[in-house]
Design a protein around this motif. Sequence first.
Motif, PDB file in Angstrom:
ATOM      1  N   MET A   1       1.769  12.534  34.573  1.00 24.20           N
ATOM      2  CA  MET A   1       1.887  13.077  35.923  1.00 24.20           C
ATOM      3  C   MET A   1       0.601  12.821  36.715  1.00 24.20           C
ATOM      4  O   MET A   1      -0.489  12.797  36.132  1.00 24.20           O
ATOM      5  CB  MET A   1       2.200  14.574  35.847  1.00 24.20           C
ATOM      6  N   PRO A   2       0.702  12.688  38.045  1.00 30.65           N
ATOM      7  CA  PRO A   2       1.942  12.703  38.837  1.00 30.65           C
ATOM      8  C   PRO A   2       2.669  11.356  38.773  1.00 30.65           C
ATOM      9  O   PRO A   2       2.045  10.308  38.563  1.00 30.65           O
ATOM     10  CB  PRO A   2       1.438  12.990  40.251  1.00 30.65           C
ATOM     11  N   LEU A   3       3.985  11.400  38.980  1.00 32.41           N
ATOM     12  CA  LEU A   3       4.769  10.173  38.953  1.00 32.41           C
ATOM     13  C   LEU A   3       4.526   9.361  40.221  1.00 32.41           C
ATOM     14  O   LEU A   3       4.168   9.893  41.275  1.00 32.41           O
ATOM     15  CB  LEU A   3       6.258  10.502  38.847  1.00 32.41           C
ATOM     16  N   GLN A   4       4.752   8.053  40.097  1.00 34.37           N
ATOM     17  CA  GLN A   4       4.674   7.172  41.249  1.00 34.37           C
ATOM     18  C   GLN A   4       5.876   7.439  42.177  1.00 34.37           C
ATOM     19  O   GLN A   4       6.909   7.952  41.732  1.00 34.37           O
ATOM     20  CB  GLN A   4       4.693   5.706  40.793  1.00 34.37           C
ATOM     21  N   PRO A   5       5.766   7.129  43.449  1.00 38.77           N
ATOM     22  CA  PRO A   5       6.867   7.384  44.396  1.00 38.77           C
ATOM     23  C   PRO A   5       8.209   6.810  43.921  1.00 38.77           C
ATOM     24  O   PRO A   5       9.247   7.464  44.058  1.00 38.77           O
ATOM     25  CB  PRO A   5       6.389   6.701  45.682  1.00 38.77           C
TER      26      PRO A   5
ATOM     27  N   GLU B   1       3.096  22.705  35.148  1.00 37.96           N
ATOM     28  CA  GLU B   1       3.273  22.160  33.809  1.00 37.96           C
ATOM     29  C   GLU B   1       4.367  22.880  33.042  1.00 37.96           C
ATOM     30  O   GLU B   1       5.127  22.273  32.280  1.00 37.96           O
ATOM     31  CB  GLU B   1       1.946  22.234  33.038  1.00 37.96           C
ATOM     32  N   SER B   2       4.469  24.187  33.234  1.00 42.29           N
ATOM     33  CA  SER B   2       5.469  24.963  32.515  1.00 42.29           C
ATOM     34  C   SER B   2       6.884  24.519  32.870  1.00 42.29           C
ATOM     35  O   SER B   2       7.725  24.316  31.991  1.00 42.29           O
ATOM     36  CB  SER B   2       5.292  26.452  32.826  1.00 42.29           C
ATOM     37  N   LEU B   3       7.152  24.349  34.159  1.00 41.09           N
ATOM     38  CA  LEU B   3       8.481  23.912  34.599  1.00 41.09           C
ATOM     39  C   LEU B   3       8.746  22.484  34.156  1.00 41.09           C
ATOM     40  O   LEU B   3       9.873  22.136  33.791  1.00 41.09           O
ATOM     41  CB  LEU B   3       8.597  24.042  36.116  1.00 41.09           C
ATOM     42  N   ARG B   4       7.721  21.627  34.193  1.00 34.75           N
ATOM     43  CA  ARG B   4       7.906  20.239  33.730  1.00 34.75           C
ATOM     44  C   ARG B   4       8.335  20.203  32.278  1.00 34.75           C
ATOM     45  O   ARG B   4       9.255  19.485  31.892  1.00 34.75           O
ATOM     46  CB  ARG B   4       6.614  19.440  33.924  1.00 34.75           C
TER      47      ARG B   4
ATOM     48  N   GLN C   1      11.626   8.953  43.088  1.00 37.58           N
ATOM     49  CA  GLN C   1      12.903   8.631  43.708  1.00 37.58           C
ATOM     50  C   GLN C   1      13.968   8.370  42.652  1.00 37.58           C
ATOM     51  O   GLN C   1      15.117   8.804  42.792  1.00 37.58           O
ATOM     52  CB  GLN C   1      12.753   7.406  44.615  1.00 37.58           C
ATOM     53  N   ARG C   2      13.565   7.700  41.574  1.00 34.45           N
ATOM     54  CA  ARG C   2      14.529   7.422  40.493  1.00 34.45           C
ATOM     55  C   ARG C   2      14.991   8.715  39.842  1.00 34.45           C
ATOM     56  O   ARG C   2      16.171   8.864  39.528  1.00 34.45           O
ATOM     57  CB  ARG C   2      13.869   6.504  39.450  1.00 34.45           C
ATOM     58  N   LEU C   3      14.087   9.658  39.630  1.00 36.24           N
ATOM     59  CA  LEU C   3      14.464  10.938  39.024  1.00 36.24           C
ATOM     60  C   LEU C   3      15.468  11.679  39.910  1.00 36.24           C
ATOM     61  O   LEU C   3      16.454  12.249  39.407  1.00 36.24           O
ATOM     62  CB  LEU C   3      13.225  11.795  38.792  1.00 36.24           C
ATOM     63  N   ALA C   4      15.238  11.656  41.226  1.00 39.67           N
ATOM     64  CA  ALA C   4      16.176  12.297  42.155  1.00 39.67           C
ATOM     65  C   ALA C   4      17.548  11.615  42.092  1.00 39.67           C
ATOM     66  O   ALA C   4      18.597  12.279  42.135  1.00 39.67           O
ATOM     67  CB  ALA C   4      15.622  12.261  43.573  1.00 39.67           C
ATOM     68  N   GLU C   5      17.546  10.290  41.981  1.00 42.99           N
ATOM     69  CA  GLU C   5      18.808   9.542  41.875  1.00 42.99           C
ATOM     70  C   GLU C   5      19.547   9.896  40.591  1.00 42.99           C
ATOM     71  O   GLU C   5      20.777  10.016  40.573  1.00 42.99           O
ATOM     72  CB  GLU C   5      18.533   8.041  41.927  1.00 42.99           C
ATOM     73  N   LEU C   6      18.777  10.062  39.505  1.00 38.88           N
ATOM     74  CA  LEU C   6      19.384  10.417  38.220  1.00 38.88           C
ATOM     75  C   LEU C   6      20.035  11.792  38.274  1.00 38.88           C
ATOM     76  O   LEU C   6      21.116  12.006  37.703  1.00 38.88           O
ATOM     77  CB  LEU C   6      18.327  10.383  37.115  1.00 38.88           C
TER      78      LEU C   6
ATOM     79  N   ILE D   1      16.525  20.896  35.527  1.00 42.01           N
ATOM     80  CA  ILE D   1      15.976  19.563  35.825  1.00 42.01           C
ATOM     81  C   ILE D   1      15.913  19.345  37.337  1.00 42.01           C
ATOM     82  O   ILE D   1      14.935  18.807  37.863  1.00 42.01           O
ATOM     83  CB  ILE D   1      16.827  18.476  35.151  1.00 42.01           C
ATOM     84  N   GLU D   2      16.956  19.780  38.042  1.00 42.21           N
ATOM     85  CA  GLU D   2      16.978  19.626  39.493  1.00 42.21           C
ATOM     86  C   GLU D   2      15.865  20.457  40.142  1.00 42.21           C
ATOM     87  O   GLU D   2      15.212  20.022  41.089  1.00 42.21           O
ATOM     88  CB  GLU D   2      18.329  20.050  40.047  1.00 42.21           C
ATOM     89  N   GLN D   3      15.641  21.659  39.618  1.00 46.20           N
ATOM     90  CA  GLN D   3      14.568  22.506  40.143  1.00 46.20           C
ATOM     91  C   GLN D   3      13.211  21.821  39.982  1.00 46.20           C
ATOM     92  O   GLN D   3      12.384  21.824  40.900  1.00 46.20           O
ATOM     93  CB  GLN D   3      14.573  23.854  39.416  1.00 46.20           C
ATOM     94  N   ALA D   4      12.987  21.218  38.819  1.00 45.25           N
ATOM     95  CA  ALA D   4      11.725  20.526  38.572  1.00 45.25           C
ATOM     96  C   ALA D   4      11.586  19.302  39.475  1.00 45.25           C
ATOM     97  O   ALA D   4      10.492  19.002  39.990  1.00 45.25           O
ATOM     98  CB  ALA D   4      11.645  20.118  37.102  1.00 45.25           C
ATOM     99  N   THR D   5      12.688  18.588  39.679  1.00 43.69           N
ATOM    100  CA  THR D   5      12.655  17.403  40.536  1.00 43.69           C
ATOM    101  C   THR D   5      12.319  17.782  41.978  1.00 43.69           C
ATOM    102  O   THR D   5      11.506  17.116  42.640  1.00 43.69           O
ATOM    103  CB  THR D   5      14.016  16.681  40.486  1.00 43.69           C
ATOM    104  N   THR D   6      12.945  18.849  42.467  1.00 46.78           N
ATOM    105  CA  THR D   6      12.665  19.319  43.831  1.00 46.78           C
ATOM    106  C   THR D   6      11.195  19.709  43.985  1.00 46.78           C
ATOM    107  O   THR D   6      10.543  19.368  44.982  1.00 46.78           O
ATOM    108  CB  THR D   6      13.563  20.519  44.167  1.00 46.78           C
ATOM    109  N   ALA D   7      10.679  20.421  42.972  1.00 49.83           N
ATOM    110  CA  ALA D   7       9.268  20.818  43.018  1.00 49.83           C
ATOM    111  C   ALA D   7       8.352  19.594  42.990  1.00 49.83           C
ATOM    112  O   ALA D   7       7.328  19.547  43.674  1.00 49.83           O
ATOM    113  CB  ALA D   7       8.958  21.740  41.839  1.00 49.83           C
ATOM    114  N   MET D   8       8.743  18.582  42.216  1.00 59.10           N
ATOM    115  CA  MET D   8       7.936  17.360  42.129  1.00 59.10           C
ATOM    116  C   MET D   8       7.890  16.633  43.470  1.00 59.10           C
ATOM    117  O   MET D   8       6.838  16.147  43.898  1.00 59.10           O
ATOM    118  CB  MET D   8       8.508  16.435  41.053  1.00 59.10           C
ATOM    119  N   LEU D   9       9.018  16.582  44.158  1.00 55.65           N
ATOM    120  CA  LEU D   9       9.063  15.908  45.451  1.00 55.65           C
ATOM    121  C   LEU D   9       8.217  16.635  46.497  1.00 55.65           C
ATOM    122  O   LEU D   9       7.777  16.028  47.477  1.00 55.65           O
ATOM    123  CB  LEU D   9      10.518  15.798  45.931  1.00 55.65           C
TER     124      LEU D   9
END
Length: 363
Positions: free
Chosen positions: A326-330, A286-289, A334-339, A272-280
């Motif tokens: 996708m893509p998520l709003q800013p 799509e595969s990682l998501r 940020q909320r995903l990174a906080e989670l 999940i952290e890997q996907a979040t970093t890639a999203m930022l």
Amino acid sequence: MRILLVEDDELVADKLVKNLISQNYAIDVAADGQAGWELVDAFTYDLILLDVNLPKLDGITLCQRLRSQGLRIPILLLTAHNSSSDKVMGLDAGADDYVTKPFDVDELLARIRALLRRGSSTSSPILEWRKLHLDPSVCQVTYNGQPIPLTPKEYGLLELFLRYSNRVFSRDLILEHLWSFEELPGEETVTAHIKGLRRKLKAAGLSEDPIETVYGIGYRLKAAEPKQPKSKSKRTKKSKQLSSDLEQQAIDTAINVWQRVQEKFTSRVAVIEQATTAMLRDDLDESLRQQAQQEAHKLAGSLGMFDFDEGSNLAQEMEQLLEAQMPLQPKQRQRLAELVAAMHQELERAINQQNPQLLKIEN
């Protein structure tokens, strides 16, 4: 109970699968000996139905290889040859029993039940817990003589606990015993079926739940008879040593299980952290998501099973964000990174809080 059928004749295999499924067995099928060997190496089985004449690796050789590896899984040979020399060869290779083609399905099912009894903690054809009875020959469960309608998986769970009454089963182990590899679900499915089974047993009149939850490990059958008060007579040094050894065994098992659980939690958060970093970085494919979304889903269920409700809630919110368009709003990013950061803290707290040496039993 999970059975591996190694049979290259599709017609025979199809007929057997239908009959075995009707008896609430989970079935995996291999069409040649090499595939059978690979499945045994990858999964846990309660019994193997093994054809003798197989491509790539014949049944006798496969049987010898399994026994040479120390595997004691019951093996029932299916042979087209009725000569005594062929039967002797199969039994000498390590098979427990055999049937000759064409065989009577009812006889085959009876032989399967007999072999499963050999490895269980009871030799009786009827599995019992107080007034709760399970008859494998007709796949019927009764309490006080009254039938209890169960789904195939609920029936399989109850049979597993009754047949191996002295064992504790983790959710992973239950999945391996009751689901084929083609339909293998997540661990939360086990919890759902356990709840359904308990609900039906209670509705049938059982005043006490026969299934115990061993936190940090899994489930087991509760002792059928209430524990007797301890005698005031002096215990011998030998009995004290035995008790100490058993206690240490339980502690070691709990520690090992809890270490594996921690590793699984950590690996899921890492995805999940890997996907979040890639999203930022605007670099999420799509595969990682999808993988991260699946890991969040599994994490929510598994954390909930171990009563880590806060972590489960965090994982559920992660899953919802990863499922969103996708893509998520800013703000969503940020909320995903906080989670993710909050989940790391929650896991650290849970790991420090959990003491596997103290096995709490839920009655």
